[in-house]
Every structure is written in C-alpha cells, then in structure tokens.
Design a protein around this motif. Structure first.
Motif, PDB file in Angstrom:
ATOM      1  N   GLN A  94       0.910  -1.239   0.131  1.00  0.00           N
ATOM      2  CA  GLN A  94       0.065   0.073  -0.051  1.00  0.00           C
ATOM      3  C   GLN A  94       1.008   1.197  -0.053  1.00  0.00           C
ATOM      4  N   VAL A  95       1.914   1.214   0.704  1.00  0.00           N
ATOM      5  CA  VAL A  95       2.729   2.257   0.672  1.00  0.00           C
ATOM      6  C   VAL A  95       3.342   2.559  -0.508  1.00  0.00           C
ATOM      7  N   LYS A  96       3.804   1.352  -1.247  1.00  0.00           N
ATOM      8  CA  LYS A  96       4.477   1.357  -2.767  1.00  0.00           C
ATOM      9  C   LYS A  96       3.507   1.945  -3.593  1.00  0.00           C
ATOM     10  N   ARG A  97       2.008   1.511  -3.431  1.00  0.00           N
ATOM     11  CA  ARG A  97       1.120   2.040  -4.282  1.00  0.00           C
ATOM     12  C   ARG A  97       1.105   3.660  -4.195  1.00  0.00           C
ATOM     13  N   ASP A  98       1.080   4.124  -2.834  1.00  0.00           N
ATOM     14  CA  ASP A  98       0.942   5.674  -2.845  1.00  0.00           C
ATOM     15  C   ASP A  98       2.105   6.428  -3.272  1.00  0.00           C
ATOM     16  N   VAL A  99       3.292   5.897  -3.077  1.00  0.00           N
ATOM     17  CA  VAL A  99       4.628   6.528  -3.324  1.00  0.00           C
ATOM     18  C   VAL A  99       4.313   6.645  -4.934  1.00  0.00           C
ATOM     19  N   THR A 100       3.991   5.506  -5.514  1.00  0.00           N
ATOM     20  CA  THR A 100       3.974   5.407  -7.209  1.00  0.00           C
ATOM     21  C   THR A 100       2.892   6.201  -7.523  1.00  0.00           C
ATOM     22  N   ALA A 101       2.030   6.482  -6.905  1.00  0.00           N
ATOM     23  CA  ALA A 101       0.917   7.363  -7.454  1.00  0.00           C
ATOM     24  C   ALA A 101       1.362   8.831  -7.514  1.00  0.00           C
ATOM     25  N   ASP A 102       1.992   9.270  -6.216  1.00  0.00           N
ATOM     26  CA  ASP A 102       2.395  10.413  -6.112  1.00  0.00           C
ATOM     27  C   ASP A 102       3.664  10.851  -7.338  1.00  0.00           C
ATOM     28  N   LEU A 103       4.330   9.877  -7.259  1.00  0.00           N
ATOM     29  CA  LEU A 103       5.629  10.134  -8.069  1.00  0.00           C
ATOM     30  C   LEU A 103       5.076  10.201  -9.535  1.00  0.00           C
ATOM     31  N   PHE A 104       4.087   9.503 -10.095  1.00  0.00           N
ATOM     32  CA  PHE A 104       3.429   9.702 -11.351  1.00  0.00           C
ATOM     33  C   PHE A 104       2.838  10.930 -11.427  1.00  0.00           C
ATOM     34  N   ASP A 105       2.128  11.416 -10.373  1.00  0.00           N
ATOM     35  CA  ASP A 105       1.307  12.623 -10.397  1.00  0.00           C
ATOM     36  C   ASP A 105       2.651  13.998 -10.436  1.00  0.00           C
ATOM     37  N   LYS A 106       3.413  13.612  -9.655  1.00  0.00           N
ATOM     38  CA  LYS A 106       4.755  14.629  -9.868  1.00  0.00           C
ATOM     39  C   LYS A 106       5.419  14.821 -11.310  1.00  0.00           C
ATOM     40  N   LEU A 107       5.309  13.635 -11.709  1.00  0.00           N
ATOM     41  CA  LEU A 107       5.963  13.492 -13.260  1.00  0.00           C
ATOM     42  C   LEU A 107       5.162  14.249 -14.133  1.00  0.00           C
ATOM     43  N   LEU A 108       3.844  14.072 -13.933  1.00  0.00           N
ATOM     44  CA  LEU A 108       2.546  14.742 -14.873  1.00  0.00           C
ATOM     45  C   LEU A 108       2.639  16.262 -14.584  1.00  0.00           C
ATOM     46  N   HIS A 109       2.980  16.879 -13.523  1.00  0.00           N
ATOM     47  CA  HIS A 109       3.184  18.161 -13.420  1.00  0.00           C
ATOM     48  C   HIS A 109       4.425  18.999 -13.311  1.00  0.00           C
ATOM     49  N   LEU A 110       5.464  18.050 -13.878  1.00  0.00           N
ATOM     50  CA  LEU A 110       6.760  18.760 -14.154  1.00  0.00           C
ATOM     51  C   LEU A 110       6.835  19.703 -15.138  1.00  0.00           C
ATOM     52  N   PRO A 111       7.589  20.774 -15.229  1.00  0.00           N
ATOM     53  CA  PRO A 111       7.560  21.569 -16.456  1.00  0.00           C
ATOM     54  C   PRO A 111       8.310  20.819 -17.655  1.00  0.00           C
ATOM     55  N   VAL A 112       7.897  21.305 -18.762  1.00  0.00           N
ATOM     56  CA  VAL A 112       8.369  20.658 -19.997  1.00  0.00           C
ATOM     57  C   VAL A 112       9.819  20.923 -19.751  1.00  0.00           C
TER      58      VAL A 112
END
Length: 605
Positions: free
Chosen positions: A105-123
């Motif tokens: 569950q922690v792995k799932r949550d970290v992955t979700a936040d990391l994926f969200d971070k990648l989506l919001h990174l500047p180009v």
C-alpha cells in the motif's frame, strides 16, 4: 532512531543519520494511514520476543524434568509448548500479511504521487528524464525504496530489544559466558565497515543501469519500424546485450559483496556458538551449570549475536533503499510548474501581445530574441520561416511550457503569468504536426478534448473534421481500439482525430502546427474548410509549412534565427522581396515541376 543506529555503529559506515532521517521523513506521511497495521506488527514483535524467551526456558525445564524422570512435568510442558508454537504460527501468518499489505500500500501511494509529480513537471524539466528511465523510477526504484517500510522498519526496533532481552536472560543463566559472548556483537559490525559503503555504491549503479536498459527497450519498441526499415536489428541487439551484460556484472559484484558479508556474519555466529558450547560443556562437567541451562543458553545465544548481524543485514537493505530513494528524490526535488496568479479570465475576445520576448533554453544561445508583435482578438496569424527559426518556441511560451528569459506575453493586456496555468491552457486548443493519440478507443481519445462532452458533441466534432464516416465504417465504430499511439490508423486519420479533439475543446485561441500536413489533397481541402469555420471569431496562430495555405491570413510573421524579421500580409511580403518572398518563390517553382508533397523539415517548418 539515532540512538539505535549509533548503538549498532551504523553512523559513519556508508549511511549517514541525515540520510536516514530524510528517508524516514519522506516515508512518514505514507506510514500514517496504516498506523493500525504498524501497531499490530509491534504487538507481534513483543509477542515474538516473549515467545523466544519462553522457548529457551522451555528447553531448560523440559530437559531437566526428563533428566529427573518427571514424566508428568514433561507431558505438561509439551502440551503448553504445542499450544504456544501453534500461536507462534498464527503470529507468523499475521506478521507476513500485515507487512506485505503495508509495504504494497505504501508502494502504491508513493508510485501514485511520483506519477502525479511527473505529470506536473515543467516541460523543461521533463525533457531531462528519459521516458524509459522514468518508468524505471516508477517501478523498480519505488519497489526498492519502499523495502524499508514493512518488517525492515519493525526490525530496527525488534533486533536491539531482542538482543537486550536475550542478554538479560543469558546473564541470569551464566554471567561470565554471556559477557564473553556479547563481545562478538561488535565484531559483526566490522562487516558493516567493510561492505556497506560498497553495497550502497553498487546498488546505486544497478538502479542507474536498469534505467538505461528500460530507456533502450522503450526506444527500440517505439522506433520498431525505423529499426526494421534501416536493418538496425543487430546494432540495437548489440546495444541491449552490452547494457544487460553491464547490469549482470553489477549483480555479480553485488552477489560477491553480499556473499562476503554473509560469510563474515556466519563466521562470527559460529565462533560464538562453538565457544559458548565448549565453555558451557566444561561448566557442566565441573557441575557449575546444568545441562538444561547449557541447552537454553546455546539455543538463545543466536538471539544475542544475530541482532548485530541482523542489523548489519538491515543496513545492507537500507543501503539499497537509500540508493533507490535518491533517484526518486531527484524527481520530487524538481520544482513543479509555476501556477501563476489568480487574475480573472474572460471566455471571449483574447488578443495576444509579445513584448521583447526572449528565451534561452540552454544558457548559451537564445531560441528567440526580442520578439515583439501584436495579434488582435479574432485574427488569423501565420508563422513562417526556416527550420529552427523559433516558431514552435512561441507556441511553447504561449502554453507556458517554458517561461521567457526576458520580456512579457500579454493576454488582453494582462501578463499570462498572472493567470493560472490551468485557466490559460483551457483557453487554447493546440494541434501539433506530430499527432499523439493515447491507447484506448477513438471515443476516449476524442473525449480528452472535453471530458464532459456528450456523444452527440463527439459526433459533431468528428463530422466537422471529416473523420466520422471513416469511424462508423469500422467494426466497433467509435469504440474501436486504436493501439499504442494510434499506430493502427494512418497518419491522416490520426491527424483528423487530433483536429476533432481540438474542435471538441472549442477553445477561443487556436494553435495549429500545419494541422493538414498529414492529409492527402482531397481530404486536406475538406479539413481546411472545417478549420476555416472553426477559426471564425477565434484568435488563431498557424505555423505554416506550405506558404500557399496562409495567403489569406490577416498577418504573416516571418522568423529567422530566433528573430522576427518581417511581418505583413501575403501581398505586402511578396513585394518586399525579403525572406518570405524568397521562400514562397522557391516553393512555387518546386510545385511547378511536380513537387506536390514537400518534406516539411527540408526548408520550412
């Protein structure tokens, strides 16, 4: 935490307290939702310590009862032991379940936040992460980095408490022998000094090499047709084998380090056992120690020495987790895209103005320099010029993929950085020349233009883009799966779906990177008619590849080497005999000799 780490000599041996604190500070927010599970693991830990001490006492008492021929006591102890061992099995099951559940569950949550971070990174930041490497960070690195959130975390508490409890019990059985045996504990920490730093370095290199392998796999799959058409299979196969061999070499090096680590710790444990067995047997022979006490002592001895070697193993795991966590932190540490202000935005109108705008991509050369121009609301403006002139850069700046190095861009006389990025982009429909569609159905791809769109809205947009008839001719119509990046469709079909998606968004500002470039002549005319209707009462900027398509634009801006060198109508620019006139006449001559479809990257993009 610091006292525990210092007690086992971890500080200064490859894992600094600062790094460990950062690691667990990073994970604490992910622990909190599962505190009940951790409470259960702690309860099981306490019970396990009690069970371990009971087993030592059980062996002592049952041995002495047997030697004294007290059969009734033996049977009573066996019944009690069977009950408690059964309870230990249940606790082992609960421990495995809780630890696995929390870790996943922690792995799932970290992955979700990391994926969200990648989506919001500047180009500008996202381009520094290869897509394959990003996948490696999301999968392999997160899995390794979260390795310290389950049983490993509990062991940091369990092992020193187990060692202390065992020592107290052993001290009760034989003071001199227990003090002698505990001296082997610090010897086990030498393994940490010898191996932990190298294991950390090797682990980090393995994570990096995995990212390289993922990147190569991704490039090979995406460029599959190019590889086949240029007969490059042997080259990419050789590159993959080389990358894989490098990873295997690192794995073998890691195995040697872990094997050496294990050998040292096993040697320490065996030496302590043999010494205690020999000296204890001598005490039994002298009558100063009972056989039951010796059996209890030797069985519990491993729980005195093994916490030291166990903590050494935890350090090895922590080294790997920290190496992977560093790669995750590299992403989380990148500043997210600046959202901008909260200026109110209108839905209609929207004039645009560039005032002395410059952009420096790499710190050495401006992509555009001091560009100034005004685009009235509802106007259709074309951008033309040679490859690398800076036309696409203006689109990137308007979408705020990049921020100007100097100068300002105004929307209705308000700097665009005073609007939120989301509000600004909601007002812009962007149709790139290289169409990107997502895996899924045609309907899903169209609805990305406006997630709330109804089926009738989707139908209308598809008809306007002249793609409806093709879609309904498919066996599953709008529910047809288009494959990865839409590769099951032709270039023209993908482009028309992209145009329909932009039509569906119905934004007041249009950015068109030669939206009809991938279409045949007949379809191009139909699409151009649809775009002409769409551009009415909207502010439109078109990057033109074929100058014949922008003769009716309200204004044409000519760019060269990052500068705006000419502007005016088609008629005005032709008579100026400048760059535009030269490019137009060059294209006109080529079309006269039968070059109908030009390479868009040859001279003008």
């Amino acid at each position: 935490m610091n006292r525990v780490l210092n007690a086992f000599g971890i500080h200064g041996y490859g894992v600094s307290l600062r790094e460990v604190r950062r690691y667990y500070r990073f994970l604490i927010p992910y622990f909190r939702p599962y505190w009940k599970g951790y409470a259960g693991l702690i309860a099981i830990m306490v019970a396990n310590i009690g069970m371990t001490l009971f087993v030592a006492g059980f062996l002592k008492n049952i041995t002495e009862a047997a030697l004294q021929h007290h059969l009734q006591t033996v049977w009573r102890l066996l019944a009690l032991g069977a009950t408690l061992f059964g309870a230990a099995g249940v606790m082992g099951f609960c421990n495995t379940y809780l630890s696995t559940s929390i870790t996943n569950q922690v792995k799932r949550d970290v992955t979700a936040d990391l994926f969200d971070k990648l989506l919001h990174l500047p180009v500008s930041s996202m381009t520094s992460f290869h897509s394959g490497d990003a996948v490696s960070r999301l999968t392999n690195d997160v899995g390794t980095a979260t390795g310290g959130v389950g049983t490993n975390l509990i062991n940091i508490l369990y092992l020193p408490i187990m060692a202390a409890s065992s020592f107290l019990y052993l001290f009760h059985l034989n003071r001199q022998l227990s003090i002698l045996c505990i001296s082997f504990g610090p010897v086990a920490l030498i393994a940490v000094v010898l191996f932990s730093k190298y294991m950390r370095t090797n682990g980090k290199a393995m994570q990096k090499q995995l990212g390289i392998i993922y990147s190569l796999i991704n490039e090979s799959l995406v460029g599959h047709m190019v590889i086949r058409s240029f007969v490059l299979e042997h080259i990419f196969s050789k590159k993959y084998r080389k990358a894989n061999n490098a990873f295997v070499s690192l794995e073998l090096k890691g195995a040697i380090l872990r094997g050496g680590f294990f050998l040292c710790t096993q040697f320490v444990g065996a030496a302590a056992f043999l010494l205690s067995l020999g000296l204890g047997a001598a005490d039994v022979a002298r009558g100063t120690m009972s056989v039951g006490s010796l059996l209890a002592f030797t069985s519990l001895l491993q729980h005195l020495v093994s916490p030291f070697t166990g903590m050494a193993h935890q350090v090895g795991g922590l080294q790997r987790s920290l190496a992977a966590a560093e790669r995750i932190w590299e992403v989380f540490d990148v500043p997210t895209e600046r959202e901008g202000g909260e200026a109110r935005m209108r839905r209609a109108g929207h004039s645009l103005c560039f005032r002395n705008v410059s952009l420096d991509y790499d710190g050495s050369r401006n992509a555009i320099s001091n560009v100034s121009c005004s685009i009235p609301a509802g106007a259709v403006v074309a951008l033309v010029g040679p490859s690398g002139a800076g036309k696409s850069t203006l689109f990137h700046l308007l979408l705020r993929f990049y921020e100007p190095t100097s100068g300002r861009i105004l929307l209705d006389e308000t700097p665009i950085d005073q609007f939120s990025v989301r509000d600004l982009r909601y007002l812009i429909s962007f149709v790139p020349q290289e169409t990107h569609l997502f895996s899924g159905t045609i309907r899903e791809n169209l609805r990305y233009g406006r997630p709330s769109a109804s089926d009738s809205d989707i139908l209308r947009a598809a008809k306007d883009a002249n793609i409806h008839e093709f879609i309904v001719s498919l066996p599953k119509g709008y529910d047809t799966e288009i494959g990865e990046r839409g590769l099951r469709l032709s270039g023209g079909q993908r482009q028309r779906i992209s145009i329909a998606r932009a039509i569906l968004k119905d934004a007041p500002i249009l950015l068109l990177d030669e939206a009809t470039s991938a279409l045949d002549s007949e379809t191009e005319q139909l699409i151009q008619d649809a775009l002409d209707k769409l551009m009415r009462h909207r502010t439109t900027i078109v990057i033109a590849h074929r100058l014949s398509t922008v003769r009716n634009a309200d204004a044409i801006f000519v760019m060269d080497d990052g500068h705006l060198v000419e502007k005016g109508t088609h008629h005005d620019l032709i008579h100026q005999n400048g760059l535009y006139s030269h490019l137009y006449r060059l294209q006109f001559r080529e079309e006269q000799v039968g070059v109908v479809e030009r390479d868009p990257n040859a001279e003008i993009i």
